[in-house]
Design an enzyme around this catalytic site. Structure first.
Site, mmCIF file in Angstrom:
data_model
loop_
_atom_site.group_PDB
_atom_site.id
_atom_site.type_symbol
_atom_site.label_atom_id
_atom_site.label_comp_id
_atom_site.label_asym_id
_atom_site.label_seq_id
_atom_site.Cartn_x
_atom_site.Cartn_y
_atom_site.Cartn_z
ATOM 1 N N CYS A 1 0.853 -1.189 0.000
ATOM 2 C CA CYS A 1 0.000 0.000 0.000
ATOM 3 C C CYS A 1 0.893 1.246 0.000
ATOM 4 O O CYS A 1 2.051 1.187 0.417
ATOM 5 C CB CYS A 1 -0.891 0.008 1.246
ATOM 6 S SG CYS A 1 -2.352 -1.059 1.096
ATOM 7 N N HIS B 1 -5.753 -1.592 -1.984
ATOM 8 C CA HIS B 1 -5.441 -2.895 -1.406
ATOM 9 C C HIS B 1 -6.422 -3.992 -1.832
ATOM 10 O O HIS B 1 -6.030 -5.128 -2.081
ATOM 11 C CB HIS B 1 -5.423 -2.771 0.124
ATOM 12 C CG HIS B 1 -4.992 -4.017 0.817
ATOM 13 N ND1 HIS B 1 -3.659 -4.348 0.979
ATOM 14 C CD2 HIS B 1 -5.706 -5.036 1.361
ATOM 15 C CE1 HIS B 1 -3.578 -5.505 1.600
ATOM 16 N NE2 HIS B 1 -4.791 -5.953 1.848
ATOM 17 N N ASN C 1 0.655 -14.247 -9.781
ATOM 18 C CA ASN C 1 -0.039 -15.291 -9.024
ATOM 19 C C ASN C 1 -1.174 -14.582 -8.315
ATOM 20 O O ASN C 1 -0.941 -13.613 -7.608
ATOM 21 C CB ASN C 1 0.864 -15.909 -7.967
ATOM 22 C CG ASN C 1 2.074 -16.607 -8.567
ATOM 23 O OD1 ASN C 1 2.004 -17.151 -9.661
ATOM 24 N ND2 ASN C 1 3.175 -16.578 -7.854
ATOM 25 N N HIS D 1 -0.723 -7.470 -7.172
ATOM 26 C CA HIS D 1 0.656 -7.301 -7.642
ATOM 27 C C HIS D 1 1.094 -8.498 -8.471
ATOM 28 O O HIS D 1 0.509 -9.573 -8.390
ATOM 29 C CB HIS D 1 1.614 -7.122 -6.464
ATOM 30 C CG HIS D 1 1.864 -8.380 -5.683
ATOM 31 N ND1 HIS D 1 0.938 -8.934 -4.833
ATOM 32 C CD2 HIS D 1 2.946 -9.209 -5.643
ATOM 33 C CE1 HIS D 1 1.435 -10.038 -4.291
ATOM 34 N NE2 HIS D 1 2.644 -10.232 -4.770
ATOM 35 N N GLN E 1 4.937 -10.136 -10.521
ATOM 36 C CA GLN E 1 6.379 -10.214 -10.318
ATOM 37 C C GLN E 1 7.093 -10.293 -11.658
ATOM 38 O O GLN E 1 6.495 -10.658 -12.676
ATOM 39 C CB GLN E 1 6.721 -11.468 -9.495
ATOM 40 C CG GLN E 1 6.047 -11.478 -8.130
ATOM 41 C CD GLN E 1 6.461 -12.688 -7.321
ATOM 42 O OE1 GLN E 1 7.619 -12.809 -6.935
ATOM 43 N NE2 GLN E 1 5.534 -13.594 -7.081
HETATM 44 ZN ZN LIG Z 1 -2.016 -3.186 0.332
#
Ligand SMILES: [Zn+2]
Length: 388
Positions: free
Chosen positions: A80, A163, A203, A216, A218
């Site tokens: 965040c 989030h 993922n 997110h 990678q």
């Molecule tokens: Zn977060």
């Protein structure tokens, strides 16, 4: 921004422990106003790649990762934006898309810093001796127990400051900023010494083993060509020798001709369930014009990808009773060898096969590498088409 989309601004800063962080997009306006105020010790990754002689594959051993952050409480999320109460990995109070070096990377070796520069102890020379090949045997290191430093780089891509969001919640413009970040990182990491392959992936979902729920993905820059890519490169070369043709081109042509497994088509992309799908709901997204890498896509192809990909993710989420746990994997050509016949494509699959039921990699898959799929690919494609 280097070599990528000039319309997306990139601002690079250095975190308290020396790692690089890059903001993509208009925010923050003044990064100097948001320094990293944390006290962080510099961590040194100690990864090693060990050669599995029986399977002919490298295996990464990364013992330092056992201490990484695991499912932190809400309010303690390191992805965040920072607030006066919580200093996170991202110093700014807001952002669009952020990429930074993973504090607990799988790849990274003592003696080589995160930019690929050699440190005084000279591990770079050891790396250079093996970097040109995928196996240790061609370098004279053919003992049964062969290893090398697992140099390379692991980066985290935060798709959104929110989030509770997911990639599927992004607007096409926000997804385009993620695409610009993927392109930028793929090009820059490919230029680093010793990097053989750049892999962008996501993922998603607890069921996949995600340790942070913030949306997110990678990026891994490997010091060798991965087993899957290596097999595809060899299949393409063998097909070229037998037929004089490109295997990826012929797969896409065959799927168009058959049409029963096609899920979505645009002007620049085709999404289809592969003929020999391994996963219950698996979709491959191919550009119509074969290119080796994300950087080689035209602006029009990048823009259309964002629309089609968001559509596909939303269909996956509508398949069953709750958001789909999925893996989304960009396949790009190896950086230095075998890229001539390779076609950039994305492979997306969920491990959920029915409401509340997951497909596990059990005895046949994990023990023998032999997949069995309960869902007929043509039926999977029909369901995914209907969910539009
Ligand atoms: Zn977060």
């Amino acid at each position: 921004m280097t070599g990528g989309d000039l319309r997306v601004r990139k601002t690079t800063i250095t975190l308290a422990d020396g790692r690089a962080l890059m903001y993509f997009g208009a925010l923050p306006e003044r990064p100097a106003d948001y320094p990293d105020r944390r006290q962080l010790a510099t961590l040194h990754a100690q990864s090693q790649a060990r050669w599995d002689q029986l399977l002919g594959e490298w295996v990464i051993i990364a013992s330092h990762r056992q201490n990484r952050t695991f499912q932190p409480a809400v309010g303690q999320c390191p992805l965040c934006p920072s607030s006066p109460d919580s200093l996170t990995e991202i110093p700014a109070a807001d952002y669009e898309v952020v990429v930074f070096e993973n504090r607990f990377p799988n790849l990274g070796a003592p003696g080589i810093d995160s930019d690929g520069r050699e440190q005084p102890n000279g591990a770079r020379r050891q790396l250079a001796a093996t970097a040109a090949s995928s196996s240790p045997s061609s370098t004279g290191q053919d003992t049964v127990l062969a290893s090398r430093p697992a140099a390379g780089r692991c980066e985290v891509v935060c798709f959104s400051p929110h989030h509770a969001a997911s990639f599927a919640d992004l607007s096409p413009d926000q997804a385009a900023t993620v695409m610009a970040a993927w392109v930028d990182r793929s090009e820059e990491l490919a230029r680093q010494p010793g990097v053989e392959q750049v892999y962008c992936f996501e993922n998603r979902g607890d069921e996949i083993g995600v340790t942070l729920s913030h949306p997110h993905g990678q990026i891994y820059a490997y010091p060798y060509v991965t087993p899957h890519t290596d097999r595809m490169v060899h299949s393409c070369a063998s097909y070229r020798r037998r037929t004089g043709r490109n295997l990826f081109d012929d797969i896409l042509a065959a799927e168009h001709k058959d049409s029963s497994r096609i899920v979505l088509q645009g002007s620049h992309w085709t999404a289809f369930v592969p003929y020999a799908a391994r996963w219950p709901y698996e979709v491959h997204l191919y550009p119509r014009r074969r290119v080796p890498s994300l950087a080689a896509l035209t602006d029009a192809a990048r823009a259309e990808f964002c629309e089609l990909y968001l559509d596909l993710l939303r269909r996956l989420d509508r398949l069953f009773d709750s958001p789909a746990p999925y893996i989304s994997a960009w396949h790009q050509a190896p950086v230095r060898r075998g890229g001539d016949d390779f076609a950039l494509h994305l492979e997306l699959f969920t491990i959920r096969r029915a409401p509340g039921k997951l497909k596990y990699l059990a005895g046949s898959e994990s023990g023998m590498g032999a997949f069995a799929n309960d869902v007929v690919p043509e039926e999977a494609a029909r369901r995914l088409r209907q969910l539009g």
